[in-house]
Design a protein around this motif. Structure first.
Motif, short mmCIF file in Angstrom:
data_model
loop_
_atom_site.label_atom_id
_atom_site.label_comp_id
_atom_site.label_asym_id
_atom_site.label_seq_id
_atom_site.Cartn_x
_atom_site.Cartn_y
_atom_site.Cartn_z
N HIS A 1 -1.66 -4.11 11.93
CA HIS A 1 -2.04 -5.53 11.91
C HIS A 1 -0.81 -6.40 12.18
O HIS A 1 -0.87 -7.35 12.95
CB HIS A 1 -2.65 -5.94 10.56
CG HIS A 1 -3.94 -5.24 10.24
ND1 HIS A 1 -4.52 -5.31 9.01
CD2 HIS A 1 -4.75 -4.46 11.01
CE1 HIS A 1 -5.64 -4.60 9.02
NE2 HIS A 1 -5.80 -4.07 10.22
N GLU B 1 -12.48 -4.59 5.21
CA GLU B 1 -11.46 -4.24 4.21
C GLU B 1 -11.96 -4.49 2.79
O GLU B 1 -11.83 -3.63 1.92
CB GLU B 1 -10.18 -5.05 4.45
CG GLU B 1 -9.42 -4.66 5.69
CD GLU B 1 -8.42 -3.56 5.43
OE1 GLU B 1 -8.86 -2.38 5.34
OE2 GLU B 1 -7.23 -3.85 5.32
N GLU C 1 -6.69 -8.05 -0.85
CA GLU C 1 -7.48 -8.24 0.37
C GLU C 1 -8.18 -9.60 0.38
O GLU C 1 -8.30 -10.24 1.42
CB GLU C 1 -8.50 -7.10 0.55
CG GLU C 1 -7.89 -5.77 0.96
CD GLU C 1 -7.08 -5.82 2.26
OE1 GLU C 1 -7.35 -6.68 3.12
OE2 GLU C 1 -6.15 -5.01 2.40
N GLN D 1 -11.40 -8.23 7.86
CA GLN D 1 -11.32 -8.54 6.43
C GLN D 1 -12.65 -8.26 5.71
O GLN D 1 -12.65 -7.85 4.55
CB GLN D 1 -10.86 -9.97 6.19
CG GLN D 1 -9.36 -10.17 6.38
CD GLN D 1 -8.51 -9.14 5.66
OE1 GLN D 1 -7.79 -8.36 6.27
NE2 GLN D 1 -8.59 -9.10 4.33
N TYR E 1 0.82 -1.21 0.00
CA TYR E 1 0.00 0.00 0.00
C TYR E 1 0.86 1.26 0.00
O TYR E 1 0.48 2.27 -0.59
CB TYR E 1 -0.99 -0.02 1.18
CG TYR E 1 -2.11 -1.01 0.97
CD1 TYR E 1 -2.85 -1.00 -0.21
CD2 TYR E 1 -2.42 -1.97 1.93
CE1 TYR E 1 -3.87 -1.92 -0.42
CE2 TYR E 1 -3.44 -2.90 1.72
CZ TYR E 1 -4.16 -2.86 0.54
OH TYR E 1 -5.16 -3.77 0.32
N GLU F 1 -2.10 -1.57 8.03
CA GLU F 1 -1.50 -2.90 7.84
C GLU F 1 -0.31 -3.10 8.77
O GLU F 1 -0.09 -4.19 9.28
CB GLU F 1 -1.09 -3.12 6.38
CG GLU F 1 -2.23 -3.07 5.38
CD GLU F 1 -3.30 -4.14 5.58
OE1 GLU F 1 -3.13 -5.04 6.42
OE2 GLU F 1 -4.32 -4.06 4.88
FE LIG Z 1 -5.93 -5.12 4.65
#
Ligand SMILES: [Fe+2]
Ligand SMILES: [Fe+2]
Length: 169
Positions: free
Chosen positions: A53, A130, A94, A127, A24, A50
Protein backbone atom coordinates in the motif's frame (compact mmCIF):
# COMPACT_ATOMS: atom_id res chain seq x y z
CA UNK A 1 0.57 18.18 -11.50
CA UNK A 2 -0.41 17.63 -7.90
CA UNK A 3 -1.63 20.50 -5.79
CA UNK A 4 0.54 21.08 -2.73
CA UNK A 5 -2.27 20.19 -0.31
CA UNK A 6 -2.96 16.89 -2.06
CA UNK A 7 0.75 16.06 -2.33
CA UNK A 8 1.21 16.66 1.40
CA UNK A 9 -1.80 14.50 2.29
CA UNK A 10 -0.61 11.66 0.01
CA UNK A 11 2.84 11.78 1.60
CA UNK A 12 1.26 11.59 5.05
CA UNK A 13 -0.71 8.51 3.99
CA UNK A 14 2.49 6.94 2.60
CA UNK A 15 3.85 7.35 6.13
CA UNK A 16 0.68 5.92 7.73
CA UNK A 17 0.81 2.82 5.49
CA UNK A 18 4.49 2.38 6.33
CA UNK A 19 3.61 2.54 10.03
CA UNK A 20 0.85 -0.05 9.46
CA UNK A 21 3.44 -2.37 7.96
CA UNK A 22 5.75 -1.81 10.92
CA UNK A 23 2.92 -2.34 13.42
CA UNK A 24 1.90 -5.68 11.87
CA UNK A 25 5.51 -6.83 11.71
CA UNK A 26 5.77 -6.00 15.41
CA UNK A 27 2.61 -8.02 16.06
CA UNK A 28 4.12 -10.86 14.03
CA UNK A 29 7.17 -10.92 16.30
CA UNK A 30 4.87 -10.82 19.34
CA UNK A 31 3.11 -13.97 18.05
CA UNK A 32 6.51 -15.57 17.36
CA UNK A 33 7.33 -14.96 21.04
CA UNK A 34 4.16 -16.87 21.97
CA UNK A 35 5.11 -19.62 19.53
CA UNK A 36 1.88 -19.00 17.63
CA UNK A 37 3.39 -19.48 14.18
CA UNK A 38 0.10 -19.27 12.28
CA UNK A 39 -0.82 -15.87 13.70
CA UNK A 40 2.78 -14.74 13.17
CA UNK A 41 2.54 -15.69 9.48
CA UNK A 42 -0.86 -14.02 9.16
CA UNK A 43 0.55 -10.79 10.60
CA UNK A 44 3.63 -10.98 8.41
CA UNK A 45 1.45 -11.26 5.31
CA UNK A 46 -0.49 -8.23 6.59
CA UNK A 47 2.78 -6.33 7.02
CA UNK A 48 3.78 -7.16 3.45
CA UNK A 49 0.39 -5.98 2.14
CA UNK A 50 0.76 -2.69 4.00
CA UNK A 51 4.18 -2.18 2.47
CA UNK A 52 2.54 -2.69 -0.94
CA UNK A 53 0.00 0.00 0.00
CA UNK A 54 2.82 2.39 0.93
CA UNK A 55 4.46 1.70 -2.45
CA UNK A 56 1.18 2.44 -4.27
CA UNK A 57 1.23 5.93 -2.72
CA UNK A 58 4.92 6.30 -3.55
CA UNK A 59 4.36 5.39 -7.21
CA UNK A 60 1.24 7.53 -7.55
CA UNK A 61 2.91 10.67 -6.15
CA UNK A 62 5.77 10.23 -8.63
CA UNK A 63 3.44 9.45 -11.52
CA UNK A 64 1.64 12.73 -10.89
CA UNK A 65 4.88 14.67 -10.96
CA UNK A 66 4.93 15.12 -7.20
CA UNK A 67 7.76 14.82 -4.74
CA UNK A 68 7.95 11.92 -2.31
CA UNK A 69 9.19 13.03 1.10
CA UNK A 70 9.75 10.19 3.52
CA UNK A 71 9.43 10.92 7.20
CA UNK A 72 10.33 9.00 10.35
CA UNK A 73 8.12 6.02 11.17
CA UNK A 74 6.60 5.98 14.64
CA UNK A 75 7.80 3.23 16.98
CA UNK A 76 5.16 0.51 17.23
CA UNK A 77 4.06 -1.21 20.41
CA UNK A 78 5.93 -4.48 21.02
CA UNK A 79 3.82 -6.23 23.63
CA UNK A 80 0.12 -6.97 23.93
CA UNK A 81 -1.89 -8.39 26.80
CA UNK A 82 -3.14 -11.37 24.78
CA UNK A 83 -3.68 -12.57 21.20
CA UNK A 84 -7.18 -11.10 21.43
CA UNK A 85 -5.74 -7.76 22.48
CA UNK A 86 -3.41 -7.71 19.45
CA UNK A 87 -6.24 -8.46 17.01
CA UNK A 88 -8.48 -5.91 18.74
CA UNK A 89 -5.78 -3.31 18.19
CA UNK A 90 -5.51 -4.37 14.52
CA UNK A 91 -9.20 -3.71 14.05
CA UNK A 92 -8.93 -0.39 15.87
CA UNK A 93 -5.99 0.54 13.64
CA UNK A 94 -7.81 -0.43 10.43
CA UNK A 95 -10.76 1.77 11.45
CA UNK A 96 -8.34 4.64 12.01
CA UNK A 97 -6.85 4.06 8.54
CA UNK A 98 -10.33 3.97 7.00
CA UNK A 99 -10.96 7.37 8.58
CA UNK A 100 -7.73 8.71 7.10
CA UNK A 101 -8.59 7.38 3.61
CA UNK A 102 -12.01 9.05 3.86
CA UNK A 103 -10.40 12.36 4.89
CA UNK A 104 -7.99 12.05 1.99
CA UNK A 105 -10.88 11.44 -0.38
CA UNK A 106 -12.58 14.60 0.97
CA UNK A 107 -9.43 16.59 0.17
CA UNK A 108 -9.30 15.16 -3.38
CA UNK A 109 -12.96 16.10 -3.87
CA UNK A 110 -12.46 19.62 -2.48
CA UNK A 111 -9.44 20.14 -4.71
CA UNK A 112 -11.30 18.70 -7.73
CA UNK A 113 -8.48 16.19 -8.23
CA UNK A 114 -10.24 13.45 -10.20
CA UNK A 115 -7.16 11.28 -10.74
CA UNK A 116 -6.52 11.12 -6.99
CA UNK A 117 -10.19 10.31 -6.39
CA UNK A 118 -9.97 7.33 -8.75
CA UNK A 119 -6.67 6.22 -7.19
CA UNK A 120 -8.23 6.37 -3.71
CA UNK A 121 -11.27 4.34 -4.71
CA UNK A 122 -9.14 1.18 -4.55
CA UNK A 123 -8.25 2.02 -0.96
CA UNK A 124 -11.87 2.68 0.00
CA UNK A 125 -12.74 -0.85 -1.18
CA UNK A 126 -9.60 -2.31 0.39
CA UNK A 127 -10.50 -0.84 3.79
CA UNK A 128 -13.91 -2.53 3.70
CA UNK A 129 -12.11 -5.86 3.13
CA UNK A 130 -9.48 -5.13 5.78
CA UNK A 131 -12.01 -4.32 8.49
CA UNK A 132 -14.03 -7.38 7.52
CA UNK A 133 -11.09 -9.82 7.59
CA UNK A 134 -9.50 -8.50 10.80
CA UNK A 135 -12.96 -8.28 12.41
CA UNK A 136 -13.75 -11.90 11.57
CA UNK A 137 -10.46 -13.15 13.07
CA UNK A 138 -11.23 -11.13 16.21
CA UNK A 139 -14.68 -12.70 16.44
CA UNK A 140 -13.18 -16.19 16.12
CA UNK A 141 -10.56 -15.46 18.74
CA UNK A 142 -13.27 -14.21 21.10
CA UNK A 143 -15.27 -17.37 20.46
CA UNK A 144 -12.45 -19.71 21.47
CA UNK A 145 -11.60 -17.51 24.47
CA UNK A 146 -8.37 -18.63 26.12
CA UNK A 147 -8.91 -22.35 25.69
CA UNK A 148 -5.53 -23.77 24.64
CA UNK A 149 -7.04 -26.22 22.19
CA UNK A 150 -9.17 -23.53 20.52
CA UNK A 151 -6.20 -21.17 20.13
CA UNK A 152 -4.07 -23.98 18.74
CA UNK A 153 -6.69 -24.82 16.09
CA UNK A 154 -7.22 -21.18 15.18
CA UNK A 155 -3.48 -20.60 14.93
CA UNK A 156 -3.16 -23.49 12.51
CA UNK A 157 -6.06 -22.24 10.44
CA UNK A 158 -4.71 -18.70 10.20
CA UNK A 159 -1.31 -19.94 9.12
CA UNK A 160 -2.98 -21.94 6.37
CA UNK A 161 -5.09 -19.05 5.10
CA UNK A 162 -2.03 -16.87 4.79
CA UNK A 163 -0.18 -19.50 2.81
CA UNK A 164 -3.12 -19.69 0.39
CA UNK A 165 -3.21 -15.90 0.05
CA UNK A 166 0.48 -15.97 -0.88
CA UNK A 167 -0.08 -18.59 -3.56
CA UNK A 168 -2.86 -16.60 -5.24
CA UNK A 169 -0.77 -13.40 -5.46
FE1 LIG B 1 -4.61 -2.41 6.41
FE1 LIG C 1 -3.20 -0.26 4.18
Amino acid sequence: MLKERVEKALNEQLNAESFSSYLYLSMSSYFESLNMKGCATWMKVQAEEEYEHAKKFYDFILQRGGRVRLKGIEEPQTEWKSPEDAFAESLHHEKYITGRINDLMDIAIEEKDHATKIFLQWFVTEQVEEEDSVGSVLEQIRMVGDTKHGLYMLDRELGQRSAEAHESE
